[in-house]
Design an enzyme around this catalytic site. Structure first.
Site, PDB file in Angstrom:
ATOM      1  N   GLU A  32      -3.617  -3.514   4.189  1.00  0.00           N
ATOM      2  CA  GLU A  32      -5.059  -3.669   4.377  1.00  0.00           C
ATOM      3  C   GLU A  32      -5.646  -2.557   3.256  1.00  0.00           C
ATOM      4  O   GLU A  32      -5.909  -1.568   3.654  1.00  0.00           O
ATOM      5  CB  GLU A  32      -5.332  -3.576   5.772  1.00  0.00           C
ATOM      6  CG  GLU A  32      -5.097  -4.532   6.838  1.00  0.00           C
ATOM      7  CD  GLU A  32      -5.524  -5.785   6.729  1.00  0.00           C
ATOM      8  OE1 GLU A  32      -6.596  -6.069   5.997  1.00  0.00           O
ATOM      9  OE2 GLU A  32      -5.325  -6.635   7.352  1.00  0.00           O
ATOM     10  N   CYS A  53     -14.055  -0.017   6.063  1.00  0.00           N
ATOM     11  CA  CYS A  53     -13.528  -0.998   4.798  1.00  0.00           C
ATOM     12  C   CYS A  53     -14.273  -2.107   4.764  1.00  0.00           C
ATOM     13  O   CYS A  53     -14.680  -2.529   3.514  1.00  0.00           O
ATOM     14  CB  CYS A  53     -12.039  -1.205   5.238  1.00  0.00           C
ATOM     15  SG  CYS A  53     -11.743  -1.961   6.809  1.00  0.00           S
ATOM     16  N   LYS A 104       2.579   7.572  10.333  1.00  0.00           N
ATOM     17  CA  LYS A 104       2.189   8.626   9.437  1.00  0.00           C
ATOM     18  C   LYS A 104       0.552   8.829   9.361  1.00  0.00           C
ATOM     19  O   LYS A 104      -0.065   7.863   8.413  1.00  0.00           O
ATOM     20  CB  LYS A 104       2.630   8.586   7.906  1.00  0.00           C
ATOM     21  CG  LYS A 104       3.098   9.803   7.237  1.00  0.00           C
ATOM     22  CD  LYS A 104       1.934  10.754   6.955  1.00  0.00           C
ATOM     23  CE  LYS A 104       0.972  10.282   5.706  1.00  0.00           C
ATOM     24  NZ  LYS A 104      -0.091  11.114   5.595  1.00  0.00           N
ATOM     25  N   GLU A 107     -16.417   0.771  -4.723  1.00  0.00           N
ATOM     26  CA  GLU A 107     -16.462   0.804  -3.544  1.00  0.00           C
ATOM     27  C   GLU A 107     -16.942   2.350  -2.783  1.00  0.00           C
ATOM     28  O   GLU A 107     -16.621   3.508  -3.236  1.00  0.00           O
ATOM     29  CB  GLU A 107     -15.058   0.941  -2.614  1.00  0.00           C
ATOM     30  CG  GLU A 107     -15.245   0.956  -1.040  1.00  0.00           C
ATOM     31  CD  GLU A 107     -13.757   0.846  -0.423  1.00  0.00           C
ATOM     32  OE1 GLU A 107     -12.764   1.299  -1.190  1.00  0.00           O
ATOM     33  OE2 GLU A 107     -13.835   0.440   0.708  1.00  0.00           O
TER      34      GLU A 107
HETATM   35  P1  NAD Z   1      -5.411   6.589   0.784  1.00  0.00           P
HETATM   36  O1  NAD Z   1      -4.730   5.275   0.111  1.00  0.00           O
HETATM   37  O2  NAD Z   1      -5.880   7.584  -0.084  1.00  0.00           O
HETATM   38  O3  NAD Z   1      -4.598   6.967   1.944  1.00  0.00           O
HETATM   39  C1  NAD Z   1      -4.004   6.200   3.124  1.00  0.00           C
HETATM   40  C2  NAD Z   1      -2.699   6.664   3.463  1.00  0.00           C
HETATM   41  O4  NAD Z   1      -1.691   6.616   2.731  1.00  0.00           O
HETATM   42  C3  NAD Z   1      -2.760   8.203   3.966  1.00  0.00           C
HETATM   43  O5  NAD Z   1      -2.130   8.510   5.253  1.00  0.00           O
HETATM   44  C4  NAD Z   1      -2.009   9.017   2.922  1.00  0.00           C
HETATM   45  O6  NAD Z   1      -1.322  10.179   3.254  1.00  0.00           O
HETATM   46  C5  NAD Z   1      -0.759   7.729   2.679  1.00  0.00           C
HETATM   47  N1  NAD Z   1      -0.440   7.885   1.085  1.00  0.00           N
HETATM   48  C6  NAD Z   1      -0.831   8.439   0.114  1.00  0.00           C
HETATM   49  N2  NAD Z   1      -0.006   8.210  -0.828  1.00  0.00           N
HETATM   50  C7  NAD Z   1       1.104   7.457  -0.448  1.00  0.00           C
HETATM   51  C8  NAD Z   1       2.107   6.746  -0.913  1.00  0.00           C
HETATM   52  N3  NAD Z   1       2.379   6.922  -2.484  1.00  0.00           N
HETATM   53  N4  NAD Z   1       3.055   6.058  -0.396  1.00  0.00           N
HETATM   54  C9  NAD Z   1       2.989   6.074   1.017  1.00  0.00           C
HETATM   55  N5  NAD Z   1       1.629   6.537   1.708  1.00  0.00           N
HETATM   56  C10 NAD Z   1       0.813   7.196   1.046  1.00  0.00           C
HETATM   57  O7  NAD Z   1      -6.754   5.823   1.629  1.00  0.00           O
HETATM   58  P2  NAD Z   1      -7.938   6.693   2.420  1.00  0.00           P
HETATM   59  O8  NAD Z   1      -8.805   7.295   1.338  1.00  0.00           O
HETATM   60  O9  NAD Z   1      -7.205   7.633   3.561  1.00  0.00           O
HETATM   61  O10 NAD Z   1      -8.736   5.545   2.991  1.00  0.00           O
HETATM   62  C11 NAD Z   1      -9.848   4.975   2.432  1.00  0.00           C
HETATM   63  C12 NAD Z   1      -9.467   3.522   1.802  1.00  0.00           C
HETATM   64  O11 NAD Z   1      -8.951   2.687   2.754  1.00  0.00           O
HETATM   65  C13 NAD Z   1     -10.561   2.704   1.601  1.00  0.00           C
HETATM   66  O12 NAD Z   1     -10.500   2.450   0.200  1.00  0.00           O
HETATM   67  C14 NAD Z   1     -10.896   1.617   2.211  1.00  0.00           C
HETATM   68  O13 NAD Z   1     -11.629   0.696   2.188  1.00  0.00           O
HETATM   69  C15 NAD Z   1      -9.453   1.477   2.960  1.00  0.00           C
HETATM   70  N6  NAD Z   1      -9.333   0.749   4.269  1.00  0.00           N
HETATM   71  C16 NAD Z   1      -8.975  -0.503   4.344  1.00  0.00           C
HETATM   72  C17 NAD Z   1      -9.094  -0.959   5.649  1.00  0.00           C
HETATM   73  C18 NAD Z   1      -8.643  -2.395   5.770  1.00  0.00           C
HETATM   74  O14 NAD Z   1      -8.558  -2.607   7.028  1.00  0.00           O
HETATM   75  N7  NAD Z   1      -8.785  -3.144   4.753  1.00  0.00           N
HETATM   76  C19 NAD Z   1      -9.353  -0.174   6.870  1.00  0.00           C
HETATM   77  C20 NAD Z   1      -9.702   1.110   6.500  1.00  0.00           C
HETATM   78  C21 NAD Z   1      -9.874   1.600   5.193  1.00  0.00           C
END
Ligand code: NAD
Length: 474
Positions: free
Chosen positions: A249, A283, A176, A381
């Site tokens: 992550e 991230c 997804k 962040e």
């Molecule tokens: P997000 O949490 O808003 O979305 C991530 C994904 O989760 C999307 O595909 C979204 O549709 C889905 N999603 C949303 N609500 C959900 C739910 N209730 N259940 C299941 N899936 C759901 O994150 P984002 O804004 O896309 O990404 C940015 C964040 O990701 C930043 O905080 C960044 O630090 C983090 N990040 C972490 C890593 C790592 O390796 N630790 C890598 C990249 C990004």
């Protein structure tokens, strides 16, 4: 000459995955804000269907055995390499990152590199007791169906980090992608599926509701999630229902500590890319820089010098190495944090206001000196092209400040290597780099602590994370 050919190829890839004319959700080019394509709008019903198909395909995939799956992963890597340029162009337009620099071409290259490394990683059964009376071995079996939920910042590479080990271990995968970057992920899956058997890897392009359904689905055995800490918490709650194993992550707010005696000119370039890779939307990027008073002004000057040399602009322009923010929401966060720091007395050294001349979502590299802990630009962040630089005089104090926030993804220490290693041991983070920041390697485990999540990716640890351990005793 090659431009015309490449543009055609990229269009062909897009046509394969986007919704029919008049349907789907519009996706804009991140740099120009012109229409790029139409994201298919899959529903929770489509998700249920995808999980059922992945479930049905899993025993056959598992039965192929490691050798055949390894060969198929290598063949997938070859296909991605053959389509690397159109994939990179589509990624650049949808995500915003330039083709050049550590950006779109680099990301597509990492996809095939990770597939090859995952295919090559050994994971043999371990003899845990063999004392003449008892002979017990630990084997690693497939779990079943893995749900892969990803973010928009490194959409292709992070999808591969989730998919490659899962497939290697005999699981099937339902992906997804983020609703911000679905087209490039669907294009990647489409290329991979030219090689893989049917239903082993299925993409579902939907919103948060579809993500939530995947995380809570009774027939999903493991969820690989990369995204925000807030969503990570929801996924933990969902796992109370299906008992899915989780790799989380989550967000980071990585600190860097520059020690007394560090050479500002020597470290400036690596500090810059540690903070601003993917225009800061990473991230494990450097998000708070603590610099010892004795080298503070020189480090700020050296960083400003590097920043001045880095061209920002539309990603398809070969000269650029920095791009726009991917979306309006993230742009607004960045603008708010900079304005807040300025009105709180921090000093904007470079940048500090939207680069409107470049386009709607461009924000220049912004160095904020004389920042202090407690300011939002330090404590939250930023996930964008902003770096607060904080002065310190006592290394113990710098360590305490590095550890004071909820996140614990990465960190770095800069200066004499032996001293830096001692300081590193006291920092609460999944990875502490010495004299660099943010580099990942397919054989080196990667994962966070505290609010940055749990579970490891990459290498043998990453394979174990998508496996069911089974003891054979006797
Ligand atoms: P997000 O949490 O808003 O979305 C991530 C994904 O989760 C999307 O595909 C979204 O549709 C889905 N999603 C949303 N609500 C959900 C739910 N209730 N259940 C299941 N899936 C759901 O994150 P984002 O804004 O896309 O990404 C940015 C964040 O990701 C930043 O905080 C960044 O630090 C983090 N990040 C972490 C890593 C790592 O390796 N630790 C890598 C990249 C990004």
């Amino acid at each position: 000459m090659s431009d015309t050919i490449l543009a055609v190829d990229e269009t062909a890839l897009l046509e394969r995955v986007q919704a029919p004319e008049g349907q789907g959700r519009p996706i804009l080019d991140a740099a120009t804000r012109a229409p790029l394509g139409r994201a298919p709008e899959h529903t929770v019903h489509d998700l249920d269907d995808a999980v059922a198909r992945a479930r049905a395909a899993q025993p056959g995939w598992d039965a192929l055995g490691h050798e055949e799956r390894r060969a198929l992963l290598l063949a997938v890597a070859d296909r991605i390499e053959a389509e690397a340029e159109p994939l990179a162009r589509l990624l650049s337009r949808e995500q915003g990152k330039p083709l050049n620099g550590p950006n779109a071409r680099f990301e597509v290259g990492a996809c095939s590199a990770w597939l090859r490394a995952t295919a090559a990683t050994p994971l043999d059964p371990e003899v845990v007791v063999d004392d003449g009376e008892v002979h017990a071995e630990l084997h690693y079996r497939a779990l079943g169906v893995v749900g892969a939920i990803g973010p928009w910042n490194w959409p292709l590479m992070i999808s591969i980090w989730q998919i490659a080990p899962a497939l290697r271990m005999g699981n099937t995968v339902v992906v997804k992608p983020s609703e911000y970057t679905p087209l490039s992920v669907l294009a990647l899956l489409s290329v991979m599926n030219e090689v893989l058997p049917a239903d082993v890897l299925i993409g579902v392009s939907g919103d948060r509701e579809v993500g939530a359904r995947l995380a809570s689905h009774a027939d999903v055995d493991k969820v690989m999630f990369t995204g925000s800490t807030a969503t990570g918490r929801r996924i933990v709650e969902a796992s109370a229902g299906n008992l899915a194993r989780l790799t989380l992550e989550l967000g980071g707010n990585d600190a860097g500590i520059v020690l007394p005696g560090a050479d500002p000119a020597a470290i400036a370039q690596d500090l810059f890319w540690g903070a601003f890779i993917n225009t800061g939307q990473t991230c494990a990027a450097l998000k708070r820089l603590y610099v010892h008073d004795s080298v503070y002004d020189d480090v700020v000057d050296a960083l400003a010098g590097v920043a001045a040399q880095m061209p920002m602009g539309p990603g398809l322009d070969e000269s650029n190495v920095l791009g726009p923010l991917q979306n309006r929401q993230q742009f607004d966060i960045v603008a708010r944090l900079v304005d807040d720091a300025r009105s709180d007395g921090a000093r904007v050294v470079t940048g500090g206001a939207p680069a409107e001349e470049l386009g709607e979502l461009f924000y220049p590299i912004t160095l904020i000196a004389d920042a202090t802990d407690g300011q939002a630009v330090v404590d939250e962040e930023q996930f964008g092209p902003v770096l607060p630089i904080i002065r310190y005089t006592d290394v113990d104090d710098a360590v305490a400040r590095a550890n004071r926030l909820e996140q614990g993804l990465g960190a770095s220490v800069w200066g004499d290597r032996d001293t830096a290693r001692q300081v590193a041991a006291r920092i609460q983070a999944g990875t502490v780099w010495i004299n660099s920041h943010g580099g990942v390697h397919p054989m080196i485990p990667f994962g966070g602590v505290k609010g940055s999540g749990y579970g490891l990716e990459f290498g043998a640890e990453g394979l174990k994370a998508v496996s069911a351990p089974q003891v054979i005793n006797g």
